[in-house]
Design an enzyme around this catalytic site. Sequence first.
Site, PDB file in Angstrom:
ATOM      1  CB  THR A 105     -10.244  13.095   5.470  1.00 44.44           C
ATOM      2  OG1 THR A 105      -9.430  12.021   5.932  1.00 44.44           O
ATOM      3  CG2 THR A 105     -11.665  12.905   5.970  1.00 44.44           C
ATOM      4  CE  LYS A 180     -10.561   9.804   7.925  1.00 49.37           C
ATOM      5  NZ  LYS A 180      -9.405   9.350   8.629  1.00 49.37           N
ATOM      6  CE  LYS A 248      -9.773  17.864   6.504  1.00 46.89           C
ATOM      7  NZ  LYS A 248      -9.348  16.521   6.201  1.00 46.89           N
TER       8      LYS A 248
END
Length: 297
Positions: A105, A180, A248
């Site tokens: 990701t 995502k 993150k």
Amino acid sequence: MAASSNEKDRPVVGFIGTGVMGGSMAGHLIDAGYSLNVYNRTASKCEPLVKKGAKLHSSPGEAAAASDIVITIVGFPKDVEQVYLEPGGIVERAKPGSLLIDMTTSSPELAVRIYDAARSKGLGTCDAPVTGGDRGAREATLSILVGGTDEDFNRALPLFETMGKNIVHFGPAGFGQRAKLANQIIIAGTMLGMCEGLAYAKKSGIDTQRLYDCIVSGSAGSWSFTNYTPRILKEDFNPGFFVKHFVKDMRLASQSSQEAGLSLKGLETALEQYIELENEGYAENGTQSLYKLYCKD
Ligand code: NAP
């Protein structure tokens, strides 16, 4: 035996990043008959794969040079940038015509930069982050969200089918990462609501196990509630999905949503709460440990 040729006419696959997710995903590729060249920063995490026949390499570039298709699933965008774009990295060392698939990701902007750098060397790319957690990786039931050209997506599809069930091509380079990030924005609110609801139940004297059994199939149900509540009730705060990685993701989502002209209050609140959790020392724990912010005892 060195994984440099393939008796079954399948591409030889380089796999970089054999942690919680990558270890299981690479294992499925071996089980499906692919020859694997593996690399991980901590080499010992490749041992189970080497025992199954994978060849261990000493750098991402070296693994890429011996492969036809390279898959990465590392930690942060800075790790992706390092393994792909540094001198001696994957883009420099990959064989002409190779396909490079990043399943970390990571940032949509970085996915486009890797696409541009790779294309100028005659290499294909996909950004293909996943959802479905450690369990989805183990059980090969991941959802895979893909950006890239039609040609590169079709070339990657047989490999994705060994690791996942719901595989969707969202558009050109960067669109897998964008999709995502939308997923992570949804999960941000889910995790916050789940941990607040469980904390409220506990503090107000409700039997949380009975509550779980009763409402898991109701309208509060979700993948996160189904899979994380039993871990919370057992005081199991191991990762799963690391807090540091979720922070993150939410930072990437915050930046990308601001670029899209949005101000997402729920996302920003969840990000603040998880940064506080990190500051309390939970960065290496699983995301279900958000519950500890509310119920410290
Ligand atoms: P992880 O267990 O930390 O695995 C990442 C692996 O990549 C580690 O083994 C790490 O090596 C290696 N690595 C990191 N940076 C590297 C570098 N610069 N060079 C070489 N190797 C490097 O994390 P994970 O849970 O598998 O997650 C991987 C990615 O998938 C993250 O981006 C995460 O956000 C995403 N993701 C995770 C989940 C989940 O539920 N776990 C679900 C969906 C997506 P070391 O062993 O030395 O640290």
